[in-house]
Enzyme design. Structure first.
Site, PDB file in Angstrom:
ATOM      1  N   HIS A  27      26.075 -47.558 -30.541  1.00  0.00           N
ATOM      2  CA  HIS A  27      25.338 -46.836 -29.508  1.00  0.00           C
ATOM      3  C   HIS A  27      25.476 -47.524 -28.159  1.00  0.00           C
ATOM      4  O   HIS A  27      25.924 -48.661 -28.079  1.00  0.00           O
ATOM      5  CB  HIS A  27      23.865 -46.673 -29.881  1.00  0.00           C
ATOM      6  CG  HIS A  27      23.118 -47.959 -30.041  1.00  0.00           C
ATOM      7  ND1 HIS A  27      23.269 -48.784 -31.132  1.00  0.00           N
ATOM      8  CD2 HIS A  27      22.206 -48.564 -29.243  1.00  0.00           C
ATOM      9  CE1 HIS A  27      22.483 -49.842 -31.002  1.00  0.00           C
ATOM     10  NE2 HIS A  27      21.830 -49.738 -29.855  1.00  0.00           N
ATOM     11  N   HIS A  68      23.325 -48.274 -24.511  1.00  0.00           N
ATOM     12  CA  HIS A  68      22.067 -48.274 -23.763  1.00  0.00           C
ATOM     13  C   HIS A  68      22.395 -48.399 -22.286  1.00  0.00           C
ATOM     14  O   HIS A  68      23.204 -49.255 -21.906  1.00  0.00           O
ATOM     15  CB  HIS A  68      21.199 -49.487 -24.135  1.00  0.00           C
ATOM     16  CG  HIS A  68      20.471 -49.339 -25.411  1.00  0.00           C
ATOM     17  ND1 HIS A  68      19.238 -48.748 -25.490  1.00  0.00           N
ATOM     18  CD2 HIS A  68      20.792 -49.716 -26.664  1.00  0.00           C
ATOM     19  CE1 HIS A  68      18.834 -48.777 -26.754  1.00  0.00           C
ATOM     20  NE2 HIS A  68      19.766 -49.353 -27.479  1.00  0.00           N
ATOM     21  N   TYR A  76      14.594 -55.191 -23.501  1.00  0.00           N
ATOM     22  CA  TYR A  76      14.976 -54.475 -24.713  1.00  0.00           C
ATOM     23  C   TYR A  76      16.487 -54.253 -24.758  1.00  0.00           C
ATOM     24  O   TYR A  76      17.132 -54.467 -25.778  1.00  0.00           O
ATOM     25  CB  TYR A  76      14.231 -53.138 -24.771  1.00  0.00           C
ATOM     26  CG  TYR A  76      14.640 -52.254 -25.921  1.00  0.00           C
ATOM     27  CD1 TYR A  76      14.245 -52.539 -27.226  1.00  0.00           C
ATOM     28  CD2 TYR A  76      15.422 -51.127 -25.712  1.00  0.00           C
ATOM     29  CE1 TYR A  76      14.615 -51.727 -28.282  1.00  0.00           C
ATOM     30  CE2 TYR A  76      15.799 -50.308 -26.758  1.00  0.00           C
ATOM     31  CZ  TYR A  76      15.388 -50.617 -28.039  1.00  0.00           C
ATOM     32  OH  TYR A  76      15.765 -49.819 -29.082  1.00  0.00           O
ATOM     33  N   GLN A  94      19.587 -55.932 -27.449  1.00  0.00           N
ATOM     34  CA  GLN A  94      20.338 -55.071 -28.358  1.00  0.00           C
ATOM     35  C   GLN A  94      21.576 -55.767 -28.904  1.00  0.00           C
ATOM     36  O   GLN A  94      21.879 -55.687 -30.086  1.00  0.00           O
ATOM     37  CB  GLN A  94      20.733 -53.759 -27.683  1.00  0.00           C
ATOM     38  CG  GLN A  94      19.583 -52.821 -27.480  1.00  0.00           C
ATOM     39  CD  GLN A  94      18.945 -52.446 -28.802  1.00  0.00           C
ATOM     40  OE1 GLN A  94      19.583 -51.893 -29.675  1.00  0.00           O
ATOM     41  NE2 GLN A  94      17.684 -52.769 -28.951  1.00  0.00           N
TER      42      GLN A  94
END
Length: 140
Positions: free
Chosen positions: A60, A62, A125, A129
């Site tokens: 993924h 971010h 955050y 990751q």
């Protein structure tokens, strides 16, 4: 990030955006990750989007971005996903057979507006990751 200005408008429109590759394939590592780390900021710059923070994880992406109010978030995400997929396949033609329909990214995405109150929380955050991905690899 202070308010930014375009003509007669002062704005501070920041978003946390997350999107994944089709079938959440874990393919964004090594050369693939390096290429996406180059492609995504270049596309943001071309569109006038400020990439404040971002991480490409193995399954993924971010992004913490500032998008001018004249641009629609959904159109920006569609632009980033569409153009990045084309540029990625240009650099990695050997992956085209796996993605016969040239759909590298899954259809959806996650977006949240970010105010000044939780900006630092989102930044932290996103930074964590990559560390979480490394920990998961060590457990397998």
């Amino acid at each position: 990030m202070d308010n930014t200005s375009i003509q007669h408008t002062r704005w501070n429109c920041t978003y946390h955006i997350v999107f994944i590759p089709k079938y959440r394939r874990k393919i964004m590592y090594g050369a693939n990750k390096k290429d996406l780390v180059e492609i995504i900021p270049k596309l943001c710059e071309m569109k006038g989007i400020s990439l404040i923070e971002g991480k490409v994880c193995k399954d993924h992406v971010h992004m913490y971005v500032a998008i001018p109010p004249k641009l629609c978030v959904s159109e920006v995400v569609a632009y980033l996903k569409g153009k990045s997929a084309l540029m990625f396949f240009d650099r990695h033609p050997e992956l085209r057979p796996k993605y016969a329909d040239r759909h590298f990214w899954a259809r959806g995405y996650y977006v949240a507006t970010i105010g000044n109150v939780n900006e630092e929380t989102i930044r932290q955050y996103i930074k964590e990751q990559e560390e979480n991905d490394k920990l998961e690899d060590g457990m397998k």
